[in-house]
Design a protein around this motif. Structure first.
Motif: not given
Length: 276
Positions: A148-161
């Protein structure tokens, strides 16, 4: 004593009987003027050690068979106030936890859920449900959130979360069971309806749970992010979205650090209205 021993046998016997009678009268008078025990206090066995009687076993029950609640009520009101008020004011939302849960954490959690189940519940529907997540379900939720995070903020943000969420040691999902006709948002709009009553009861239950864990040295964070209400969340956790809805996810564990109390925007005089 010398007077008794020098008298004849029959006189000595009468004197001894008279002395015993006098002693019995004195004891009776002393007892009559002694203050009676307060009716709310337990009568202790003279042969028992009162210190031992107040010790609690691992189940939170005194060795004399009474519960923590009963023992708490026996304490002076000022003592009860300090314990309860101190626990409420010391609770914090914890963002950083130690990586591992402490020894005995499961029993601590069970005691906290017992406290949650004693929350105010107007309709006595007992709508709260608790899901203790294991490694697999934790990973499913974490990956769902990362997507969900990656779909809005990108893959890097999703991995960090994903990396951060996988570090959370304890996971408990709290849901509210829906009764017939209470599952839609319109039902929540009825101030007298069961849906609103049940949600309020579950929120009270979460507060009880967090306070209980706080008193046992475990910190909590009540999260209500978007993943909790995503269509895939119920499946990841293991409940039916048609029968229950999410109240929140509780992260719990040993606090790595305890934050300072947040500043309040308003004081007592700002929120208390005295109405004649």
């Amino acid at each position: 004593l010398a007077m008794i021993t020098t008298r004849p046998h029959h006189i000595r016997l009468k004197l001894l009987i008279g002395g015993c009678t006098l002693l019995a009268l004195i004891v009776q008078r002393v007892r009559a003027f002694s203050p009676a025990p307060h009716p709310s206090l337990p009568r202790l066995n003279r042969r028992s050690n009162p210190v031992v009687r107040t010790r609690r076993n691992d189940d939170g029950v005194d060795r004399d068979g009474s519960s923590i609640a009963t023992t708490h009520l026996r304490a002076r009101p000022q003592t009860r106030f300090r314990e309860v008020q101190g626990n409420i004011l010391s609770r914090r939302t914890i963002n950083e936890f130690e990586p591992s849960l402490p020894s005995g954490w499961e029993r601590s959690l069970e005691r906290a859920i017992e406290a949650a189940m004693h929350a105010p519940n107007h309709k006595r529907s007992e709508p709260w449900r608790f899901y203790l997540l294991g490694p697999r379900s934790i990973e499913r939720v974490c990956r769902l959130n990362a997507d969900l995070v990656a779909s809005k903020k990108g893959e890097a943000a999703g991995e960090k979360k994903l990396e951060r969420w996988l570090k959370m040691p304890g996971w408990l999902v709290v849901t509210c069971a829906t009764s017939e006709g209470t599952g839609d948002n319109a039902a929540m709009g009825d101030p007298m309806g069961l849906a609103r009553e049940d949600y309020a009861a579950c929120c009270c239950a979460v507060q009880n749970l967090c306070l209980s864990l706080n008193s046992q040295g475990l910190g909590t964070k009540w999260t209500t992010g978007p993943v909790n209400f995503d269509e895939g969340f119920a499946e990841a956790v293991g409940f039916s979205s048609e029968e229950e809805y999410t109240v929140g996810t509780i992260w719990f564990g040993t606090p790595a650090q305890t934050p300072s109390p947040p500043g309040k925007k308003m004081g007592l005089e700002d929120v208390l209205r005295r109405v004649e």
